[in-house]
Design an enzyme around this catalytic site. Structure first.
Site, PDB file in Angstrom:
ATOM      1  N   GLU A 272      45.721 -65.328 -29.908  1.00  0.00           N
ATOM      2  CA  GLU A 272      45.933 -65.351 -28.467  1.00  0.00           C
ATOM      3  C   GLU A 272      44.706 -65.944 -27.795  1.00  0.00           C
ATOM      4  OE1 GLU A 272      47.425 -61.663 -26.771  1.00  0.00           O
ATOM      5  OE2 GLU A 272      48.359 -61.174 -28.689  1.00  0.00           O
TER       6      GLU A 272
ATOM      7  N   LYS B 289      63.408 -74.901 -26.519  1.00  0.00           N
ATOM      8  CA  LYS B 289      62.302 -75.749 -26.982  1.00  0.00           C
ATOM      9  C   LYS B 289      61.384 -75.034 -27.982  1.00  0.00           C
ATOM     10  CE  LYS B 289      59.624 -74.807 -22.769  1.00  0.00           C
ATOM     11  NZ  LYS B 289      60.473 -73.630 -22.419  1.00  0.00           N
TER      12      LYS B 289
ATOM     13  N   SER C 241      65.524 -73.632 -22.704  1.00  0.00           N
ATOM     14  CA  SER C 241      66.152 -74.832 -23.251  1.00  0.00           C
ATOM     15  C   SER C 241      66.233 -74.775 -24.767  1.00  0.00           C
ATOM     16  CB  SER C 241      65.348 -76.070 -22.840  1.00  0.00           C
ATOM     17  OG  SER C 241      64.041 -75.985 -23.388  1.00  0.00           O
TER      18      SER C 241
ATOM     19  N   HIS D 257      57.616 -60.824 -30.016  1.00  0.00           N
ATOM     20  CA  HIS D 257      57.723 -62.208 -30.511  1.00  0.00           C
ATOM     21  C   HIS D 257      56.969 -62.385 -31.823  1.00  0.00           C
ATOM     22  CE1 HIS D 257      58.730 -64.092 -26.320  1.00  0.00           C
ATOM     23  NE2 HIS D 257      59.776 -63.611 -26.928  1.00  0.00           N
TER      24      HIS D 257
ATOM     25  N   GLY E  74      63.117 -77.564 -20.499  1.00  0.00           N
ATOM     26  CA  GLY E  74      63.196 -76.674 -19.361  1.00  0.00           C
ATOM     27  C   GLY E  74      63.153 -75.217 -19.787  1.00  0.00           C
ATOM     28  N   ALA E  75      63.292 -74.347 -18.798  1.00  0.00           N
ATOM     29  CA  ALA E  75      63.374 -72.909 -19.055  1.00  0.00           C
ATOM     30  C   ALA E  75      64.597 -72.625 -19.913  1.00  0.00           C
ATOM     31  CB  ALA E  75      63.478 -72.154 -17.730  1.00  0.00           C
TER      32      ALA E  75
END
Lengths: 176, 176, 176
Positions: B67, B20, B18, B55, B15-16
């Site tokens: 990208e 991950k 999370s 990031h 999830g958001a």
């Protein structure tokens, strides 16, 4: 992450009506320790007041109920004794309450709670709603809430000795 | 489903907020292979541009960042070598980008990606948002997005050698 | 909770496009019993009618399809024989249909279904959408639906012999 004297906190995650609170209550009862219930929900109106009182009655006289919507770390410090177990129900309501206050630094609050959980002498059981598994909400505040809740869950899970994900009343052990 | 020479892809769902992506980054680092980061997010404005650059800086110089919001299969083909590991972050942003383009056949795109994942020589780690566990969205495009994401997850999971579901920073192994 | 003569029901939970229905169909086929499909969805319009008929055709002639949006317990009672297996697809649509009717007591309906599931001679496989893992919906009816679905899942899970949570087509066993 937990100190030698710490019992280790427990985190119980689940969705709406997943049975997570009942599961957490049973974990608390199984410890045999003195039971404290830290309710973070606010009694906004008569209906909410009646509901909180009903829940308190349902839990029975073996629970000491404390209502604290915001300053849960100072509250936990007061009852931080080895013969206590505290059910904090729930973290997502606490996040909501913090967001509604002016000038609260949520990251600092979360860090304080995680630090307390890592070294607590009382057994702590945190209940929280997993809210990040649906579509991105259109409402900006809902997105921020979801991000805050997710960050807090990661921080508490990191210092917890046990983490459960509850669905349909059944626990999946994720840590411990 | 994976060929003898394939390393097998990994799918990390969650999830958001999370945890991950962090979990997937650690999987990538643990391989010891040459790290590539395929970012599917689009820099719509200055703020997003700054966030992507931040990031990239956080990951450090050991990662080669690419990208590519749409044509990720051709991009993966270029770096499909045995000494490479590629983190694709994330599939749901790719689905969003495809939906916003005119005339893209999403089912065909998904099939191409699954076919590539099944035979890739590079180690592939896909990150994606599980978005199907809330109430049915009122918005039609959100419902279509949810359906597309769910279908893609099933297709990648079928050819993957490992699948993880991450909550509160903790992985549940679903396959492998 | 299941009686000595009961085969025990199975509950398959999952999100939108999680592959839960296909997983449940495979469980049904593996029993080798006579297959019945209880469809709770309503054919509101031509498009929905066509979709239901398409699904029926896809399942093939080995399935006996029954459409019943509301009174599923009486329907299950009619086919409650040891050589039958029934796929109920899905519980959340049944909840929706009950909510749209005037004067239905959902708690009583849920209790009836759970009682039937606990003592059924036919093998029952229930499919349902887990809908409680996103943000609290702003719409009051959606919140009520979420609460009803969660309560029903807990009740069926309690009497079930097996419960699965499906994501990306992969099952996590939660009970059994």
């Amino acid at each position: 992450m937990t100190s030698a004297t710490s019992r280790g906190a427990v985190l119980v995650l689940g969705g709406a009506r997943s049975g997570k609170s009942r599961y957490a209550e049973n974990l608390v009862i199984a410890t045999g320790l003195d039971r404290h219930y830290l309710a973070t929900g606010r009694a906004w109106d008569e209906e909410m007041r009646a509901r909180i009182d009903k829940h308190r009655e349902d839990r029975g006289p073996l629970w000491n109920t404390i209502e604290e919507p915001l300053d849960i770390v100072p509250t936990l410090e007061v009852i931080d004794q080895l013969d206590n177990v505290v059910l904090v129900d729930c973290l997502t309501l606490w996040v909501t309450n913090l967001m509604m206050e002016e000038g609260r630094d949520l990251r600092a609050e979360f860090a304080r709670l995680a630090a307390h959980a890592a070294r607590a002498r009382a057994r702590l059981v945190f209940v929280s709603n997993e809210v990040g598994l649906g579509i991105v909400p259109e409402n900006k505040m809902a997105r921020e809430f979801r991000d805050h809740a997710g960050r807090l869950h990661q921080m508490i899970a990191e210092v917890a000795s046990e983490v459960y994900f509850v669905a349909a009343g059944l626990p999946l052990k994720m840590k411990g």
